[in-house]
Write an enzyme that holds these catalytic residues in place. Sequence first.
Site, short mmCIF file in Angstrom:
data_model
loop_
_atom_site.label_atom_id
_atom_site.label_comp_id
_atom_site.label_asym_id
_atom_site.label_seq_id
_atom_site.Cartn_x
_atom_site.Cartn_y
_atom_site.Cartn_z
N ASP A 107 -71.07 51.57 -18.69
CA ASP A 107 -71.18 50.45 -19.63
C ASP A 107 -70.66 50.89 -21.02
O ASP A 107 -70.67 52.08 -21.36
CB ASP A 107 -72.65 50.05 -19.71
CG ASP A 107 -72.92 48.78 -20.49
OD1 ASP A 107 -73.10 47.72 -19.85
OD2 ASP A 107 -72.96 48.84 -21.74
N ASP A 135 -68.34 45.60 -20.25
CA ASP A 135 -68.12 45.41 -21.69
C ASP A 135 -67.25 46.49 -22.36
O ASP A 135 -66.90 46.31 -23.54
CB ASP A 135 -69.45 45.21 -22.44
CG ASP A 135 -70.56 46.16 -22.03
OD1 ASP A 135 -70.32 47.05 -21.20
OD2 ASP A 135 -71.69 45.99 -22.54
N HIS A 190 -72.17 50.59 -23.70
CA HIS A 190 -73.30 51.15 -24.45
C HIS A 190 -73.97 52.29 -23.68
O HIS A 190 -74.05 52.24 -22.45
CB HIS A 190 -74.34 50.06 -24.72
CG HIS A 190 -73.78 48.86 -25.42
ND1 HIS A 190 -73.34 47.75 -24.75
CD2 HIS A 190 -73.58 48.63 -26.74
CE1 HIS A 190 -72.89 46.86 -25.63
NE2 HIS A 190 -73.02 47.36 -26.85
N HIS A 235 -80.96 49.56 -20.75
CA HIS A 235 -81.62 49.85 -22.03
C HIS A 235 -83.15 49.81 -21.93
O HIS A 235 -83.82 50.03 -22.94
CB HIS A 235 -81.16 48.85 -23.11
CG HIS A 235 -79.70 48.93 -23.42
ND1 HIS A 235 -79.06 50.11 -23.72
CD2 HIS A 235 -78.74 47.97 -23.46
CE1 HIS A 235 -77.77 49.88 -23.94
NE2 HIS A 235 -77.55 48.60 -23.78
ZN LIG Z 1 -73.39 47.17 -22.70
#
Ligand SMILES: [Zn+2]
Length: 342
Positions: free
Chosen positions: A193, A282, A195, A158
């Site tokens: 991931d 995740d 996200h 991120h």
């Molecule tokens: Zn994540």
Amino acid sequence: MQTVFHPAQRAHDPKNFLSSGMRKPNPEQPARIYALMGAVERLGHEVVTPADHGLGPIAAIHTAEYISFLRRIHGLWAAVPGASEEVIPNIHPGRQEASYPSSAVGLAGYHMADTACPISADTFGSAYWSAQTALTGADLVLGGAKHAYALSRPPGHHAFADLAGGFCFFNNSAIAAQAALAAGRRPAILDVDLHHGNGTQGIFYARGDVLTVSIHADPSGFYPFFWGHAQERGTGAGLGANLNLPLPRGTSDEGFLAGLEPGLQRVTDFGADFLVVALGLDPFEGDPLAGLGVTTPGFARIAAAIAGLGLPTLIVQEGGYLCPELGANLESFLGSFETAHR
Ligand SMILES: [Zn+2]
């Protein structure tokens, strides 16, 4: 497989973040390392301590002012009367034209996207060694190893060139891919991931020399909201070198594997000869961030599908939060990857 890890990555210990306005314990805990390292021990991996490559390869991705910010901000913040123990921003320049700030509060708002990346006195050191861990993993693969695992923590995907966010400070996967590029390879980053890898996308968005592919929970209702949509394909020289594969919330193994197929095909079509897997655990059905429905055996199937590309591969740890199965999920992925990567 060799695992790279440095104990300085344990020091960063964020306390809080805001979720839908509520203050909650920060899930990016140092205890994640113990769960992940347990899997590495069960797999019998040799653990390698990263070499110190200095700031040069980090500065190939991140701006000088951002690196300076991460190094200095905690000291500046501590001098603000009444300031919190951790650096947490409360004002941002947003989308308007803005001047570079000089105060601690201004700097925090300029270089931090959200409240999920609190900075303590220990953050810079842990983020620095997390990046060095990825770089040494890249060295191993560039030196002829078929694959390596970088236990990078805090995670990185991120983080943009000049912006922390979502538990991330230095973009370890991007730094490793850039090092591979500098060594004459044609790298692709495949982010699995939960996200979207928004920082990685942002870093390479206008470039055609590094392919970025991310499969993730649909960001229309999930972090990082503003990025990760299918229509984001890159710009300028980078047009076509970014591929987003959003999945409906709750997608399980079969849907994830089917969704991954066009990503694997794009890596092949790009002609990549060096693969960075940004490995988030995740997407697990029991992860506390609860976005997708991948099972523990599902991670083995995902690993086998990626290994089927047959590319020299660096696996860089991204997310995956504390739950009883965290170690088993890594063991499932890495064990299967080693078996399938012939
Ligand atoms: Zn994540």
